[in-house]
Design a protein around this motif. Structure first.
Motif, PDB file in Angstrom:
ATOM      1  N   MET A 220       0.698  -1.034  -0.227  1.00 44.17           N
ATOM      2  CA  MET A 220       0.348  -0.185  -0.120  1.00 44.17           C
ATOM      3  C   MET A 220       1.179   1.071   0.551  1.00 44.17           C
ATOM      4  O   MET A 220       1.700   0.718   0.844  1.00 44.17           O
ATOM      5  CB  MET A 220      -1.014   0.063   1.223  1.00 44.17           C
ATOM      6  N   LEU A 221      -0.068   2.339  -0.589  1.00 39.53           N
ATOM      7  CA  LEU A 221       1.227   3.331  -1.036  1.00 39.53           C
ATOM      8  C   LEU A 221       1.088   4.196   0.683  1.00 39.53           C
ATOM      9  O   LEU A 221       1.931   5.368   0.591  1.00 39.53           O
ATOM     10  CB  LEU A 221       0.733   4.435  -1.961  1.00 39.53           C
ATOM     11  N   TRP A 222      -0.276   4.269   1.591  1.00 34.64           N
ATOM     12  CA  TRP A 222       0.660   5.032   2.590  1.00 34.64           C
ATOM     13  C   TRP A 222       1.294   4.648   3.340  1.00 34.64           C
ATOM     14  O   TRP A 222       1.635   3.499   3.506  1.00 34.64           O
ATOM     15  CB  TRP A 222      -1.201   4.336   2.996  1.00 34.64           C
ATOM     16  N   LYS A 223       2.140   5.863   3.881  1.00 37.13           N
ATOM     17  CA  LYS A 223       2.643   5.952   5.095  1.00 37.13           C
ATOM     18  C   LYS A 223       2.157   6.251   5.975  1.00 37.13           C
ATOM     19  O   LYS A 223       1.419   7.813   6.160  1.00 37.13           O
ATOM     20  CB  LYS A 223       4.008   7.120   4.364  1.00 37.13           C
ATOM     21  N   ASP A 224       3.027   6.218   7.147  1.00 35.51           N
ATOM     22  CA  ASP A 224       2.335   6.207   8.145  1.00 35.51           C
ATOM     23  C   ASP A 224       2.885   8.466   9.149  1.00 35.51           C
ATOM     24  O   ASP A 224       2.721   8.798   9.655  1.00 35.51           O
ATOM     25  CB  ASP A 224       3.234   5.681   9.964  1.00 35.51           C
TER      26      ASP A 224
ATOM     27  N   PHE B  31      -6.868   5.513   0.460  1.00 37.61           N
ATOM     28  CA  PHE B  31      -5.419   5.125  -0.074  1.00 37.61           C
ATOM     29  C   PHE B  31      -6.141   3.908  -0.585  1.00 37.61           C
ATOM     30  O   PHE B  31      -5.516   3.305  -1.615  1.00 37.61           O
ATOM     31  CB  PHE B  31      -4.765   4.908   0.616  1.00 37.61           C
ATOM     32  N   ARG B  32      -7.052   2.720   0.191  1.00 41.12           N
ATOM     33  CA  ARG B  32      -6.787   1.231  -0.476  1.00 41.12           C
ATOM     34  C   ARG B  32      -7.801   1.217  -0.961  1.00 41.12           C
ATOM     35  O   ARG B  32      -7.599   0.600  -2.305  1.00 41.12           O
ATOM     36  CB  ARG B  32      -7.679   0.473   0.742  1.00 41.12           C
ATOM     37  N   ARG B  33      -9.065   2.252  -1.253  1.00 39.11           N
ATOM     38  CA  ARG B  33      -9.944   1.918  -2.561  1.00 39.11           C
ATOM     39  C   ARG B  33      -9.802   2.773  -3.418  1.00 39.11           C
ATOM     40  O   ARG B  33      -9.409   2.191  -4.255  1.00 39.11           O
ATOM     41  CB  ARG B  33     -11.143   3.002  -2.068  1.00 39.11           C
ATOM     42  N   VAL B  34      -8.618   3.316  -3.454  1.00 38.08           N
ATOM     43  CA  VAL B  34      -8.403   4.043  -4.591  1.00 38.08           C
ATOM     44  C   VAL B  34      -7.070   3.468  -5.264  1.00 38.08           C
ATOM     45  O   VAL B  34      -7.432   3.116  -6.991  1.00 38.08           O
ATOM     46  CB  VAL B  34      -7.798   5.568  -4.490  1.00 38.08           C
ATOM     47  N   GLU B  35      -6.097   2.841  -4.528  1.00 42.59           N
ATOM     48  CA  GLU B  35      -5.215   1.846  -4.596  1.00 42.59           C
ATOM     49  C   GLU B  35      -5.838   0.687  -6.484  1.00 42.59           C
ATOM     50  O   GLU B  35      -5.477  -0.070  -6.871  1.00 42.59           O
ATOM     51  CB  GLU B  35      -3.856   1.320  -4.071  1.00 42.59           C
ATOM     52  N   SER B  36      -6.998   0.021  -5.556  1.00 44.48           N
ATOM     53  CA  SER B  36      -7.640  -1.225  -5.411  1.00 44.48           C
ATOM     54  C   SER B  36      -8.093  -0.812  -6.882  1.00 44.48           C
ATOM     55  O   SER B  36      -8.244  -1.812  -7.757  1.00 44.48           O
ATOM     56  CB  SER B  36      -8.568  -1.432  -4.596  1.00 44.48           C
ATOM     57  N   PHE B  37      -8.758  -0.078  -7.329  1.00 44.00           N
ATOM     58  CA  PHE B  37      -8.943   1.176  -8.027  1.00 44.00           C
ATOM     59  C   PHE B  37      -8.809   1.006  -9.116  1.00 44.00           C
ATOM     60  O   PHE B  37      -8.921   0.513 -10.057  1.00 44.00           O
ATOM     61  CB  PHE B  37     -10.264   2.721  -8.065  1.00 44.00           C
ATOM     62  N   MET B  38      -7.095   1.277  -8.807  1.00 41.45           N
ATOM     63  CA  MET B  38      -6.904   1.224  -9.880  1.00 41.45           C
ATOM     64  C   MET B  38      -5.878   0.356 -10.576  1.00 41.45           C
ATOM     65  O   MET B  38      -5.752   0.286 -12.207  1.00 41.45           O
ATOM     66  CB  MET B  38      -5.686   2.251  -9.886  1.00 41.45           C
ATOM     67  N   GLN B  39      -5.886  -0.240  -9.731  1.00 40.44           N
ATOM     68  CA  GLN B  39      -4.969  -1.946  -9.739  1.00 40.44           C
ATOM     69  C   GLN B  39      -6.458  -2.310 -10.485  1.00 40.44           C
ATOM     70  O   GLN B  39      -6.567  -3.255 -12.343  1.00 40.44           O
ATOM     71  CB  GLN B  39      -4.546  -2.291  -9.215  1.00 40.44           C
TER      72      GLN B  39
ATOM     73  N   PHE C  79     -18.927   4.201  -4.032  1.00 39.21           N
ATOM     74  CA  PHE C  79     -18.619   4.336  -2.809  1.00 39.21           C
ATOM     75  C   PHE C  79     -17.637   6.248  -2.858  1.00 39.21           C
ATOM     76  O   PHE C  79     -18.078   6.565  -2.047  1.00 39.21           O
ATOM     77  CB  PHE C  79     -17.398   2.996  -1.778  1.00 39.21           C
ATOM     78  N   MET C  80     -16.334   6.063  -3.287  1.00 38.69           N
ATOM     79  CA  MET C  80     -16.077   7.190  -3.411  1.00 38.69           C
ATOM     80  C   MET C  80     -16.490   8.474  -3.232  1.00 38.69           C
ATOM     81  O   MET C  80     -16.241   9.491  -2.598  1.00 38.69           O
ATOM     82  CB  MET C  80     -14.605   7.347  -4.665  1.00 38.69           C
ATOM     83  N   LYS C  81     -17.636   9.051  -4.318  1.00 39.11           N
ATOM     84  CA  LYS C  81     -18.539   9.663  -4.060  1.00 39.11           C
ATOM     85  C   LYS C  81     -19.012  10.088  -2.988  1.00 39.11           C
ATOM     86  O   LYS C  81     -18.588  11.561  -3.087  1.00 39.11           O
ATOM     87  CB  LYS C  81     -19.730   9.709  -5.661  1.00 39.11           C
TER      88      LYS C  81
ATOM     89  N   LYS D 174      -4.673  10.332 -12.209  1.00 38.30           N
ATOM     90  CA  LYS D 174      -4.690  11.513 -11.240  1.00 38.30           C
ATOM     91  C   LYS D 174      -5.688  11.218  -9.863  1.00 38.30           C
ATOM     92  O   LYS D 174      -4.950  12.022  -9.249  1.00 38.30           O
ATOM     93  CB  LYS D 174      -5.760  12.056 -12.278  1.00 38.30           C
ATOM     94  N   LEU D 175      -5.855  10.134 -10.043  1.00 43.99           N
ATOM     95  CA  LEU D 175      -6.687  10.131  -8.564  1.00 43.99           C
ATOM     96  C   LEU D 175      -5.908   9.568  -6.865  1.00 43.99           C
ATOM     97  O   LEU D 175      -6.068  10.252  -6.209  1.00 43.99           O
ATOM     98  CB  LEU D 175      -7.993   9.366  -8.555  1.00 43.99           C
ATOM     99  N   LEU D 176      -5.373   8.531  -7.680  1.00 45.45           N
ATOM    100  CA  LEU D 176      -4.104   7.980  -6.859  1.00 45.45           C
ATOM    101  C   LEU D 176      -2.898   9.403  -6.404  1.00 45.45           C
ATOM    102  O   LEU D 176      -2.990   9.702  -5.360  1.00 45.45           O
ATOM    103  CB  LEU D 176      -3.547   7.133  -7.121  1.00 45.45           C
TER     104      LEU D 176
END
Ligand SMILES: [Fe+2]
Ligand SMILES: [Fe+2]
Length: 142
Positions: A1-5, A22-30, A51-53, A112-114
């Motif tokens: 995941m691209l999230w960082k603490d 982060f989780r949703r946008v990454e999975s969306f892009m993947q 969901f995102m909207k 773009k979203l990510l």
């Protein structure tokens, strides 16, 4: 995941929302870029998009409330950035429906979203935490 603490603001509600985004946008892009039949991916992408909207609007509202609660001086400018993003998401979402679920459009949108999310959370949202710390009102012992 691209999230960082280090993206944490120290406000548990906001941090949890950021992680979920982060989780949703990454999975969306993947999903949008994975191999396989596009028609089969469309239902999952549509579900995440819907969901995102809703979730983005809720997150922005909660984050703006938090800014107000600590009298953050960048509140108005930050709110405008949020509004711009919501409008962008709604606009692309409409284009997507009008194009009958165009594959390329969604792949570009995911990227773009990510990129926007990482930049916004790492820079703009961090300024809220910096201010809170300076004022001595930072959350989670920061
Ligand atoms: Fe945020
Ligand atoms: Fe924000």
């Amino acid at each position: 995941m691209l999230w960082k603490d280090k993206y944490e603001l120290g406000v548990s509600q906001i941090d949890a929302q950021h992680k979920e985004l982060f989780r949703r946008v990454e999975s969306f892009m993947q999903t949008s870029r994975s191999a396989g039949n596009w028609e089969e991916k469309v239902p999952k992408l549509n579900e995440t998009l819907e969901f995102m909207k809703t979730y983005v609007v809720e997150h922005f509202r909660d984050e703006e409330e938090y800014q107000k609660s600590i009298c953050y001086p960048g509140y108005e400018a930050h709110k405008q950035i949020h509004t711009g993003m919501v409008n962008y998401v709604l606009e692309v979402s409409k284009q997507y429906e009008d194009s009958n679920f165009n594959e390329q459009l969604m792949q570009q949108f995911g990227g773009k979203l990510l990129a926007w999310l990482i930049n916004h959370v790492a820079a703009e949202d961090q300024r809220i935490a910096d201010y809170a710390i300076k004022k001595g009102v930072g959350g989670n012992g920061r």
